[in-house]
Structure formats: C-alpha cells, structure tokens
Design a protein around this motif. Structure first.
Motif, PDB file in Angstrom:
ATOM      1  N   MET A 279      -1.492 -43.416  41.591  1.00  0.00           N
ATOM      2  CA  MET A 279      -2.587 -43.645  40.660  1.00  0.00           C
ATOM      3  C   MET A 279      -3.904 -43.340  41.375  1.00  0.00           C
ATOM      4  SD  MET A 279      -3.393 -45.026  37.510  1.00  0.00           S
ATOM      5  CE  MET A 279      -2.203 -46.232  37.022  1.00  0.00           C
ATOM      6  N   THR A 280      -4.782 -42.629  40.685  1.00  0.00           N
ATOM      7  CA  THR A 280      -6.094 -42.328  41.249  1.00  0.00           C
ATOM      8  C   THR A 280      -7.121 -43.306  40.680  1.00  0.00           C
ATOM      9  OG1 THR A 280      -6.902 -40.840  39.525  1.00  0.00           O
ATOM     10  CG2 THR A 280      -5.426 -39.880  41.185  1.00  0.00           C
ATOM     11  N   GLU A 281      -8.325 -43.236  41.179  1.00  0.00           N
ATOM     12  CA  GLU A 281      -9.437 -44.017  40.641  1.00  0.00           C
ATOM     13  C   GLU A 281     -10.207 -43.225  39.587  1.00  0.00           C
ATOM     14  OE1 GLU A 281     -10.228 -47.315  41.131  1.00  0.00           O
ATOM     15  OE2 GLU A 281      -8.225 -47.212  42.003  1.00  0.00           O
ATOM     16  N   LYS A 282      -9.709 -42.052  39.262  1.00  0.00           N
ATOM     17  CA  LYS A 282     -10.352 -41.203  38.257  1.00  0.00           C
ATOM     18  C   LYS A 282      -9.829 -41.566  36.875  1.00  0.00           C
ATOM     19  CE  LYS A 282     -12.384 -39.137  41.581  1.00  0.00           C
ATOM     20  NZ  LYS A 282     -12.163 -40.145  42.595  1.00  0.00           N
ATOM     21  N   ILE A 283     -10.695 -41.358  35.879  1.00  0.00           N
ATOM     22  CA  ILE A 283     -10.339 -41.663  34.496  1.00  0.00           C
ATOM     23  C   ILE A 283     -10.824 -40.545  33.578  1.00  0.00           C
ATOM     24  CG2 ILE A 283     -10.286 -44.174  34.774  1.00  0.00           C
ATOM     25  CD1 ILE A 283     -13.121 -44.290  33.600  1.00  0.00           C
ATOM     26  N   VAL A 284     -10.236 -40.499  32.395  1.00  0.00           N
ATOM     27  CA  VAL A 284     -10.708 -39.662  31.301  1.00  0.00           C
ATOM     28  C   VAL A 284     -11.195 -40.617  30.224  1.00  0.00           C
ATOM     29  CG1 VAL A 284     -10.008 -38.069  29.469  1.00  0.00           C
ATOM     30  CG2 VAL A 284      -9.146 -37.756  31.785  1.00  0.00           C
ATOM     31  N   VAL A 285     -12.401 -40.389  29.741  1.00  0.00           N
ATOM     32  CA  VAL A 285     -12.971 -41.228  28.691  1.00  0.00           C
ATOM     33  C   VAL A 285     -13.081 -40.390  27.426  1.00  0.00           C
ATOM     34  CG1 VAL A 285     -14.975 -42.590  27.963  1.00  0.00           C
ATOM     35  CG2 VAL A 285     -14.241 -42.629  30.361  1.00  0.00           C
ATOM     36  N   LEU A 286     -12.616 -40.952  26.325  1.00  0.00           N
ATOM     37  CA  LEU A 286     -12.686 -40.287  25.024  1.00  0.00           C
ATOM     38  C   LEU A 286     -13.769 -40.936  24.178  1.00  0.00           C
ATOM     39  CD1 LEU A 286      -8.876 -40.124  24.167  1.00  0.00           C
ATOM     40  CD2 LEU A 286     -10.276 -38.388  25.316  1.00  0.00           C
ATOM     41  N   SER A 287     -14.515 -40.095  23.490  1.00  0.00           N
ATOM     42  CA  SER A 287     -15.515 -40.582  22.548  1.00  0.00           C
ATOM     43  C   SER A 287     -15.724 -39.512  21.488  1.00  0.00           C
ATOM     44  CB  SER A 287     -16.839 -40.883  23.250  1.00  0.00           C
ATOM     45  OG  SER A 287     -17.738 -41.524  22.361  1.00  0.00           O
ATOM     46  N   THR A 288     -16.073 -39.918  20.290  1.00  0.00           N
ATOM     47  CA  THR A 288     -16.360 -38.973  19.220  1.00  0.00           C
ATOM     48  C   THR A 288     -17.816 -39.095  18.803  1.00  0.00           C
ATOM     49  OG1 THR A 288     -15.553 -40.578  17.608  1.00  0.00           O
ATOM     50  CG2 THR A 288     -14.020 -38.855  18.298  1.00  0.00           C
ATOM     51  N   CYS A 289     -18.357 -37.996  18.301  1.00  0.00           N
ATOM     52  CA  CYS A 289     -19.741 -37.949  17.815  1.00  0.00           C
ATOM     53  C   CYS A 289     -19.753 -37.360  16.410  1.00  0.00           C
ATOM     54  CB  CYS A 289     -20.592 -37.065  18.728  1.00  0.00           C
ATOM     55  SG  CYS A 289     -20.760 -37.692  20.408  1.00  0.00           S
ATOM     56  N   GLY A 290     -20.762 -37.706  15.650  1.00  0.00           N
ATOM     57  CA  GLY A 290     -20.856 -37.248  14.271  1.00  0.00           C
ATOM     58  C   GLY A 290     -21.415 -35.855  14.093  1.00  0.00           C
ATOM     59  N   SER A 291     -21.986 -35.273  15.161  1.00  0.00           N
ATOM     60  CA  SER A 291     -22.525 -33.918  15.063  1.00  0.00           C
ATOM     61  C   SER A 291     -22.371 -33.198  16.398  1.00  0.00           C
ATOM     62  CB  SER A 291     -24.003 -33.937  14.673  1.00  0.00           C
ATOM     63  OG  SER A 291     -24.797 -34.391  15.753  1.00  0.00           O
ATOM     64  N   GLU A 292     -22.372 -31.879  16.335  1.00  0.00           N
ATOM     65  CA  GLU A 292     -22.300 -31.088  17.560  1.00  0.00           C
ATOM     66  C   GLU A 292     -23.539 -31.316  18.423  1.00  0.00           C
ATOM     67  OE1 GLU A 292     -21.466 -26.517  19.011  1.00  0.00           O
ATOM     68  OE2 GLU A 292     -22.075 -26.860  16.931  1.00  0.00           O
ATOM     69  N   GLU A 293     -24.691 -31.409  17.801  1.00  0.00           N
ATOM     70  CA  GLU A 293     -25.931 -31.607  18.548  1.00  0.00           C
ATOM     71  C   GLU A 293     -25.890 -32.905  19.352  1.00  0.00           C
ATOM     72  OE1 GLU A 293     -25.794 -30.898  15.220  1.00  0.00           O
ATOM     73  OE2 GLU A 293     -26.344 -28.782  15.408  1.00  0.00           O
ATOM     74  N   GLU A 294     -25.416 -33.965  18.737  1.00  0.00           N
ATOM     75  CA  GLU A 294     -25.316 -35.242  19.436  1.00  0.00           C
ATOM     76  C   GLU A 294     -24.312 -35.152  20.583  1.00  0.00           C
ATOM     77  OE1 GLU A 294     -25.092 -39.868  18.274  1.00  0.00           O
ATOM     78  OE2 GLU A 294     -23.519 -38.645  17.339  1.00  0.00           O
ATOM     79  N   ALA A 295     -23.181 -34.513  20.345  1.00  0.00           N
ATOM     80  CA  ALA A 295     -22.155 -34.376  21.381  1.00  0.00           C
ATOM     81  C   ALA A 295     -22.686 -33.582  22.572  1.00  0.00           C
ATOM     82  CB  ALA A 295     -20.913 -33.707  20.795  1.00  0.00           C
ATOM     83  N   VAL A 296     -23.385 -32.490  22.317  1.00  0.00           N
ATOM     84  CA  VAL A 296     -23.956 -31.674  23.395  1.00  0.00           C
ATOM     85  C   VAL A 296     -24.993 -32.482  24.174  1.00  0.00           C
ATOM     86  CG1 VAL A 296     -25.435 -29.664  23.854  1.00  0.00           C
ATOM     87  CG2 VAL A 296     -23.481 -29.447  22.302  1.00  0.00           C
ATOM     88  N   ARG A 297     -25.853 -33.188  23.476  1.00  0.00           N
ATOM     89  CA  ARG A 297     -26.903 -33.991  24.128  1.00  0.00           C
ATOM     90  C   ARG A 297     -26.288 -35.041  25.046  1.00  0.00           C
ATOM     91  NH1 ARG A 297     -28.596 -38.680  22.545  1.00  0.00           N
ATOM     92  NH2 ARG A 297     -27.935 -38.410  20.396  1.00  0.00           N
ATOM     93  N   ILE A 298     -25.289 -35.753  24.564  1.00  0.00           N
ATOM     94  CA  ILE A 298     -24.647 -36.801  25.367  1.00  0.00           C
ATOM     95  C   ILE A 298     -23.891 -36.187  26.541  1.00  0.00           C
ATOM     96  CG2 ILE A 298     -22.846 -38.572  25.342  1.00  0.00           C
ATOM     97  CD1 ILE A 298     -23.793 -39.273  22.472  1.00  0.00           C
ATOM     98  N   ALA A 299     -23.173 -35.096  26.316  1.00  0.00           N
ATOM     99  CA  ALA A 299     -22.426 -34.443  27.394  1.00  0.00           C
ATOM    100  C   ALA A 299     -23.373 -34.021  28.513  1.00  0.00           C
ATOM    101  CB  ALA A 299     -21.656 -33.237  26.853  1.00  0.00           C
ATOM    102  N   LYS A 300     -24.467 -33.385  28.159  1.00  0.00           N
ATOM    103  CA  LYS A 300     -25.441 -32.945  29.168  1.00  0.00           C
ATOM    104  C   LYS A 300     -26.036 -34.126  29.918  1.00  0.00           C
ATOM    105  CE  LYS A 300     -26.772 -28.536  27.152  1.00  0.00           C
ATOM    106  NZ  LYS A 300     -27.865 -27.742  26.564  1.00  0.00           N
ATOM    107  N   GLN A 301     -26.333 -35.194  29.217  1.00  0.00           N
ATOM    108  CA  GLN A 301     -26.898 -36.388  29.855  1.00  0.00           C
ATOM    109  C   GLN A 301     -25.923 -36.974  30.878  1.00  0.00           C
ATOM    110  OE1 GLN A 301     -28.212 -39.337  27.026  1.00  0.00           O
ATOM    111  NE2 GLN A 301     -29.049 -40.666  28.603  1.00  0.00           N
ATOM    112  N   LEU A 302     -24.647 -37.019  30.535  1.00  0.00           N
ATOM    113  CA  LEU A 302     -23.644 -37.577  31.445  1.00  0.00           C
ATOM    114  C   LEU A 302     -23.453 -36.708  32.685  1.00  0.00           C
ATOM    115  CD1 LEU A 302     -20.999 -38.767  28.837  1.00  0.00           C
ATOM    116  CD2 LEU A 302     -22.579 -40.205  30.152  1.00  0.00           C
ATOM    117  N   VAL A 303     -23.416 -35.385  32.500  1.00  0.00           N
ATOM    118  CA  VAL A 303     -23.226 -34.481  33.638  1.00  0.00           C
ATOM    119  C   VAL A 303     -24.496 -34.399  34.479  1.00  0.00           C
ATOM    120  CG1 VAL A 303     -22.740 -32.089  34.321  1.00  0.00           C
ATOM    121  CG2 VAL A 303     -21.382 -33.176  32.526  1.00  0.00           C
ATOM    122  N   ASP A 304     -25.655 -34.297  33.834  1.00  0.00           N
ATOM    123  CA  ASP A 304     -26.921 -34.229  34.574  1.00  0.00           C
ATOM    124  C   ASP A 304     -27.136 -35.461  35.447  1.00  0.00           C
ATOM    125  OD1 ASP A 304     -27.567 -31.749  33.527  1.00  0.00           O
ATOM    126  OD2 ASP A 304     -28.968 -32.538  32.032  1.00  0.00           O
TER     127      ASP A 304
END
Length: 108
Positions: free
Chosen positions: A1-26
């Motif tokens: 077992m690693t300490e790494k995880i995959v987190v799932l989340s859904t968004c209501g629009s592509e714009e919101e999903a892109v904004r959140i994805a960029k914020q998490l990676v940045d």
C-alpha cells in the motif's frame, strides 16, 4: 500500500472543472488531475432523483495533502455538497509514483 490516493469529484461545468484542476496542480496539492467530460450522473438530492451532466475530476495526490485538497475543493466548488472521495493507490509504477511525490513536494 502506498501513501498516494486518487480523489474523485464532479463539477457542473467544464469551466469550473478546469479552474479547480489548475488550482490544485498550481498549488502542488495534486500532481495531476484528469478531466473526464460529460459524465452522466444519477443521484437523489433533496428528495428528487436527478439526471445531470457533469465533469469528473480524477485527482492524483497523497494522504498527507488530502485535507488541503478537500479544503480548496470545497471552497472553490459551486455545489452545496461537492463529491470528495479518496481511494487508495495500492501499488503503481515506481517511476510514476516517484514523479507524483516530486510534484507534491515541489515549492508552490
């Protein structure tokens, strides 16, 4: 077992999903976020069965970063109750896991 995880989340629009994805990676809260377009979701909300088109975020991070990820995601999200589910990464390519770790440790 690693300490790494995959987190799932859904968004209501592509714009919101892109904004959140960029914020998490940045912010080095996630090493990688995959965006799956137009998933169809069925769920019960406030006594009514919903049929919605959503955008799925598949977030690669660590258990150590989960609290920060949850805080950022919930604050940035338009949903009253966003999905935030963490799944363990049991094993993986050593090179990929090392890259994931290096991205999470990098200075923001």
């Amino acid at each position: 077992m690693t300490e790494k995880i995959v987190v799932l989340s859904t968004c209501g629009s592509e714009e919101e999903a892109v904004r959140i994805a960029k914020q998490l990676v940045d912010g080095h809260i996630a090493a990688c976020v995959n965006l799956l377009p137009r998933v169809r979701s069925f769920y019960r909300w406030q006594g009514k069965v919903e049929d919605s088109t959503e955008w799925m975020l598949v977030v690669k991070t660590s258990r150590e970063r989960f609290a920060a990820l949850r805080t950022v995601l919930e604050a940035a999200h338009s949903y009253e109750l966003p999905e935030v589910l963490a799944l363990p990464i049991v094993d993986g390519s050593p090179n990929y896991l090392a890259w994931l770790e290096s991205e999470l440790e990098a200075d923001a």
